[in-house]
Design an enzyme around this catalytic site. Structure first.
Site, mmCIF file in Angstrom:
data_model
loop_
_atom_site.group_PDB
_atom_site.id
_atom_site.type_symbol
_atom_site.label_atom_id
_atom_site.label_comp_id
_atom_site.label_asym_id
_atom_site.label_seq_id
_atom_site.Cartn_x
_atom_site.Cartn_y
_atom_site.Cartn_z
ATOM 1 N N HIS A 10 3.705 -2.364 3.021
ATOM 2 C CA HIS A 10 3.716 -1.015 2.441
ATOM 3 C C HIS A 10 4.967 -0.786 1.594
ATOM 4 O O HIS A 10 6.067 -1.118 2.014
ATOM 5 C CB HIS A 10 3.652 0.040 3.556
ATOM 6 C CG HIS A 10 2.347 0.018 4.298
ATOM 7 N ND1 HIS A 10 2.092 -0.887 5.301
ATOM 8 C CD2 HIS A 10 1.218 0.756 4.151
ATOM 9 C CE1 HIS A 10 0.854 -0.702 5.754
ATOM 10 N NE2 HIS A 10 0.303 0.295 5.079
ATOM 11 N N ASP B 236 0.816 -1.217 0.000
ATOM 12 C CA ASP B 236 0.000 0.000 0.000
ATOM 13 C C ASP B 236 0.850 1.267 0.000
ATOM 14 O O ASP B 236 2.022 1.249 0.395
ATOM 15 C CB ASP B 236 -0.890 0.033 1.258
ATOM 16 C CG ASP B 236 -2.007 -0.993 1.206
ATOM 17 O OD1 ASP B 236 -2.004 -1.855 0.313
ATOM 18 O OD2 ASP B 236 -2.884 -0.927 2.104
ATOM 19 N N ASP B 237 0.200 2.344 -0.407
ATOM 20 C CA ASP B 237 0.672 3.737 -0.235
ATOM 21 C C ASP B 237 1.698 4.214 -1.266
ATOM 22 O O ASP B 237 2.197 5.324 -1.156
ATOM 23 C CB ASP B 237 1.221 3.992 1.176
ATOM 24 C CG ASP B 237 0.176 3.798 2.258
ATOM 25 O OD1 ASP B 237 -1.000 3.568 1.912
ATOM 26 O OD2 ASP B 237 0.530 3.871 3.447
ATOM 27 N N HIS C 239 -5.466 9.599 0.818
ATOM 28 C CA HIS C 239 -5.346 8.717 1.969
ATOM 29 C C HIS C 239 -6.070 9.238 3.211
ATOM 30 O O HIS C 239 -5.524 9.241 4.322
ATOM 31 C CB HIS C 239 -3.858 8.461 2.300
ATOM 32 C CG HIS C 239 -3.611 7.151 2.991
ATOM 33 N ND1 HIS C 239 -3.677 7.002 4.360
ATOM 34 C CD2 HIS C 239 -3.304 5.921 2.518
ATOM 35 C CE1 HIS C 239 -3.405 5.751 4.678
ATOM 36 N NE2 HIS C 239 -3.184 5.072 3.576
ATOM 37 N N HIS D 55 -6.445 3.177 -3.754
ATOM 38 C CA HIS D 55 -6.265 3.400 -2.309
ATOM 39 C C HIS D 55 -6.553 4.876 -1.958
ATOM 40 O O HIS D 55 -5.994 5.389 -0.998
ATOM 41 C CB HIS D 55 -4.830 2.994 -1.916
ATOM 42 C CG HIS D 55 -4.597 2.794 -0.449
ATOM 43 N ND1 HIS D 55 -5.469 2.114 0.376
ATOM 44 C CD2 HIS D 55 -3.565 3.177 0.355
ATOM 45 C CE1 HIS D 55 -4.977 2.096 1.608
ATOM 46 N NE2 HIS D 55 -3.832 2.748 1.632
HETATM 47 ZN ZN LIG Z 1 -2.571 3.130 3.254
#
Ligand SMILES: [Zn+2]
Length: 283
Positions: A230, A86-87, A140, A136
């Site tokens: 991540h 993620d991210d 955020h 995503h």
């Molecule tokens: Zn995230």
């Protein structure tokens, strides 16, 4: 100066000017090209249409989830797991890609829209390597704190940016912090996205050691697990170093790896593998 000499000079000057003009016309002139308006390869309407368009695999994927739920893992009928990151895309994403390539492991990347806009070429590396991409959100946020319109915008802008950069639509969605409620899940369904959370959280964003990340992933993974890690949001050196150890230890236990989409299509989740509430907090 005699008139004949003047005439010769005049002819030479005219020929010179013609030659200069002709040369200029033959050569591509950079400044002219740069001044041309930049026409986007895909129009906003086409992006919106592509984000909505479902191929046969997309149809299958989107229909896997029941109304108002997220998928936490696949059905558990096969010894497959999905690594998710993620991210990103960000500075550590290429290192993650390099590890996955060495290991020949497919993964799924839940990307932040504003990071895609900053690092479009990194997202294209992700897609070119055969990995799957999910939405995503753009900024955020905790979506449960936003209005329906803001929720829709966070999701649609990111889905559109993925199409604009890669030419491919994503059908997966992961809420930041795993924070969902019926309204957020409805927004994902409206955007024809399957909400995906996880059943194994490596909590790598708390900056544990590489060994701790490996231990958490390997000890908690089971058939159909979706493992949360991540590739963005801070220095991910420990996560990058953990990848080959997680893969080799899970392979030693008989596991293989798939993208989230392939995992849930080949081994559909049952009701026990879905949830309508938030997961524990994460980055
Ligand atoms: Zn995230």
């Amino acid at each position: 100066m005699p008139p004949a000499a003047l005439a010769i000079i005049a002819v030479v000057v005219v020929i010179g000017i013609i030659a200069l003009i002709a040369r200029g016309g033959d050569e591509p002139v950079a400044s002219v090209a740069a001044a041309e308006p930049v026409i986007p390869a895909i129009s906003e309407e086409d992006i919106a249409a592509a984000a909505e368009q479902l191929g046969p695999r997309d149809q299958e994927l989107v229909s896997i989830g029941e109304t108002g739920v997220s998928i936490n893992r696949a059905g558990g009928g096969r010894k497959y797991v999905a690594l998710t990151f993620d991210d990103g895309p960000g500075p550590d994403t290429p290192a993650v890609l390099a590890e996955l390539k060495k290991l020949d492991v497919p993964a799924t990347f839940f990307v932040i829209g504003r990071n895609v806009k900053e690092n479009p070429q990194v997202l294209n590396q992700v897609v070119a390597a055969g990995h799957e991409v999910g939405v995503h959100t753009w900024n955020h946020p905790d979506l449960t704190t936003l209005t329906p319109k803001e929720q829709e915008s966070e999701i649609a802008s990111t889905a559109g940016e993925i199409v604009a950069v890669t030419g491919m639509a994503s059908r997966l969605f992961r809420a930041p912090y795993g924070s969902v409620n019926p309204a957020v899940l409805k927004r994902a369904e409206d955007a024809k996205l399957l909400s995906v959370l996880w059943d194994v959280d490596t909590v790598d964003w708390t900056r544990p050691s590489t060994e701790q990340i490996v231990q958490t992933a390997v000890a908690n993974a089971g058939p159909g697990s979706i493992i949360l890690m991540h590739d963005g949001g801070g220095n991910r050196a420990s996560t990058v170093a953990a990848i080959p150890k997680i893969v080799s230890q899970l392979r030693a236990k008989g596991y293989e790896f798939a993208t989230v989409g392939d995992l849930v299509i080949s081994d559909p989740p049952g009701s026990d593998d879905m949830s309508s509430d938030s997961r524990s907090t994460q980055q």
